[in-house]
Structure formats: C-alpha cells, structure tokens
Design a protein around this motif. Structure first.
Motif, mmCIF file in Angstrom:
data_model
loop_
_atom_site.group_PDB
_atom_site.id
_atom_site.type_symbol
_atom_site.label_atom_id
_atom_site.label_comp_id
_atom_site.label_asym_id
_atom_site.label_seq_id
_atom_site.Cartn_x
_atom_site.Cartn_y
_atom_site.Cartn_z
ATOM 1 N N SER A 6 -2.466 14.999 4.758
ATOM 2 C CA SER A 6 -3.425 15.346 5.805
ATOM 3 C C SER A 6 -2.710 15.648 7.120
ATOM 4 O O SER A 6 -1.614 15.161 7.376
ATOM 5 N N ILE A 7 -3.351 16.425 7.955
ATOM 6 C CA ILE A 7 -2.781 16.781 9.250
ATOM 7 C C ILE A 7 -2.585 15.541 10.111
ATOM 8 O O ILE A 7 -1.625 15.454 10.883
ATOM 9 N N ASP A 8 -3.460 14.562 9.974
ATOM 10 C CA ASP A 8 -3.325 13.329 10.755
ATOM 11 C C ASP A 8 -2.048 12.580 10.387
ATOM 12 O O ASP A 8 -1.336 12.093 11.264
ATOM 13 N N LYS A 9 -1.757 12.491 9.102
ATOM 14 C CA LYS A 9 -0.524 11.823 8.664
ATOM 15 C C LYS A 9 0.699 12.605 9.119
ATOM 16 O O LYS A 9 1.692 12.024 9.548
ATOM 17 N N LEU A 10 0.633 13.926 9.010
ATOM 18 C CA LEU A 10 1.769 14.763 9.397
ATOM 19 C C LEU A 10 2.037 14.684 10.897
ATOM 20 O O LEU A 10 3.187 14.699 11.320
ATOM 21 N N GLN A 11 0.992 14.568 11.700
ATOM 22 C CA GLN A 11 1.187 14.508 13.148
ATOM 23 C C GLN A 11 1.767 13.181 13.611
ATOM 24 O O GLN A 11 2.200 13.070 14.745
ATOM 25 N N THR A 12 1.834 12.189 12.751
ATOM 26 C CA THR A 12 2.555 10.960 13.104
ATOM 27 C C THR A 12 4.060 11.197 13.004
ATOM 28 O O THR A 12 4.840 10.469 13.596
ATOM 29 N N LYS A 13 4.451 12.219 12.273
ATOM 30 C CA LYS A 13 5.870 12.561 12.099
ATOM 31 C C LYS A 13 6.309 13.622 13.098
ATOM 32 O O LYS A 13 7.392 13.549 13.650
ATOM 33 N N ILE A 14 5.481 14.648 13.286
ATOM 34 C CA ILE A 14 5.761 15.730 14.229
ATOM 35 C C ILE A 14 4.497 15.946 15.042
ATOM 36 O O ILE A 14 3.457 16.307 14.506
ATOM 37 N N ASN A 15 4.609 15.731 16.338
ATOM 38 C CA ASN A 15 3.438 15.688 17.207
ATOM 39 C C ASN A 15 2.786 17.047 17.438
ATOM 40 O O ASN A 15 1.583 17.149 17.552
ATOM 41 N N SER A 16 3.561 18.097 17.486
ATOM 42 C CA SER A 16 3.036 19.421 17.810
ATOM 43 C C SER A 16 2.590 20.165 16.558
ATOM 44 O O SER A 16 3.371 20.340 15.616
ATOM 45 N N ASP A 33 13.258 30.602 -1.915
ATOM 46 C CA ASP A 33 14.506 31.322 -2.191
ATOM 47 C C ASP A 33 15.470 30.523 -3.055
ATOM 48 O O ASP A 33 16.114 31.064 -3.944
ATOM 49 N N THR A 34 15.589 29.212 -2.780
ATOM 50 C CA THR A 34 16.594 28.393 -3.467
ATOM 51 C C THR A 34 16.051 27.626 -4.671
ATOM 52 O O THR A 34 16.830 27.133 -5.481
ATOM 53 N N LYS A 35 14.732 27.471 -4.738
ATOM 54 C CA LYS A 35 14.071 26.677 -5.793
ATOM 55 C C LYS A 35 14.507 25.199 -5.749
ATOM 56 O O LYS A 35 14.438 24.493 -6.737
ATOM 57 N N MET A 36 14.969 24.753 -4.579
ATOM 58 C CA MET A 36 15.415 23.361 -4.412
ATOM 59 C C MET A 36 14.582 22.685 -3.327
ATOM 60 O O MET A 36 14.327 23.279 -2.278
ATOM 61 N N HIS A 37 14.170 21.449 -3.601
ATOM 62 C CA HIS A 37 13.430 20.666 -2.616
ATOM 63 C C HIS A 37 13.934 19.238 -2.652
ATOM 64 O O HIS A 37 14.706 18.861 -3.526
ATOM 65 N N GLN A 38 13.501 18.434 -1.672
ATOM 66 C CA GLN A 38 14.007 17.072 -1.508
ATOM 67 C C GLN A 38 12.989 15.998 -1.883
ATOM 68 O O GLN A 38 13.215 14.829 -1.621
ATOM 69 N N ILE A 55 8.247 16.773 5.077
ATOM 70 C CA ILE A 55 8.029 16.315 6.447
ATOM 71 C C ILE A 55 7.426 14.914 6.439
ATOM 72 O O ILE A 55 7.876 14.033 7.167
ATOM 73 N N LEU A 56 6.435 14.695 5.590
ATOM 74 C CA LEU A 56 5.779 13.387 5.525
ATOM 75 C C LEU A 56 6.754 12.293 5.091
ATOM 76 O O LEU A 56 6.710 11.180 5.602
ATOM 77 N N GLU A 57 7.652 12.619 4.176
ATOM 78 C CA GLU A 57 8.643 11.646 3.703
ATOM 79 C C GLU A 57 9.860 11.548 4.621
ATOM 80 O O GLU A 57 10.825 10.875 4.301
ATOM 81 N N GLU A 58 9.809 12.245 5.753
ATOM 82 C CA GLU A 58 10.876 12.264 6.752
ATOM 83 C C GLU A 58 12.208 12.759 6.200
ATOM 84 O O GLU A 58 13.268 12.354 6.626
ATOM 85 N N LYS A 59 12.140 13.646 5.237
ATOM 86 C CA LYS A 59 13.335 14.295 4.711
ATOM 87 C C LYS A 59 13.597 15.592 5.471
ATOM 88 O O LYS A 59 14.635 16.207 5.321
ATOM 89 N N LEU A 60 12.634 15.974 6.293
ATOM 90 C CA LEU A 60 12.724 17.176 7.111
ATOM 91 C C LEU A 60 12.184 16.819 8.493
ATOM 92 O O LEU A 60 11.048 16.373 8.618
#
Length: 71
Positions: A6-16, A33-38, A55-60
């Motif tokens: 949800s956007i609410d959860k994501l905005q706890t990680k990145i405010n804007s 492009d790479t077919k690779m994710h974290q 982003i939610l898992e703070e890997k980005l």
C-alpha cells in the motif's frame, strides 16, 4: 482490488510520492532489462510491483542528499 504494497506502507520508507514513483519506475526498467530482483519471495506479477516490494523491504533506498538537477 487492493494493491500491495500500500502507498501508506511505502511512504514510511520514502516520504515523497514523486520520489517513490520515479524510483519505482527506474528500478522496474532495470528489473525488466536484467530479469534480476532482490526480493526473496516476490508476490508481485509486474516489474513495478517488484520494485515497490524492494522499496518496502528496504533493499532499494534513496540517498537523502540526492537532488534533482534540471539540465
């Protein structure tokens, strides 16, 4: 239909919302492009969804000193 994460959860990680959308779009293109994710066990079926999960898992994250420069 409820979108996850949800956007609410994501905005706890990145405010804007603008930064969140920009970061997710750029990362989604990289994943496409790479077919690779974290994400260990992804739930998303799309590249944008995978980017949002990272982003939610703070890997980005965003450098707090990052500034946009118009060229």
């Amino acid at each position: 239909m409820i979108l996850e994460p949800s956007i609410d959860k994501l905005q706890t990680k990145i405010n804007s919302k603008y930064t969140l959308v920009t970061l997710a779009a750029k990362r989604a293109r990289q994943i496409q492009d790479t077919k690779m994710h974290q994400v260990e066990t992804p739930r998303a079926a799309t590249f944008v969804g995978l980017a949002l999960e990272e982003i939610l898992e703070e890997k980005l994250t965003v450098d707090p000193e990052y500034k946009m420069i118009n060229e």
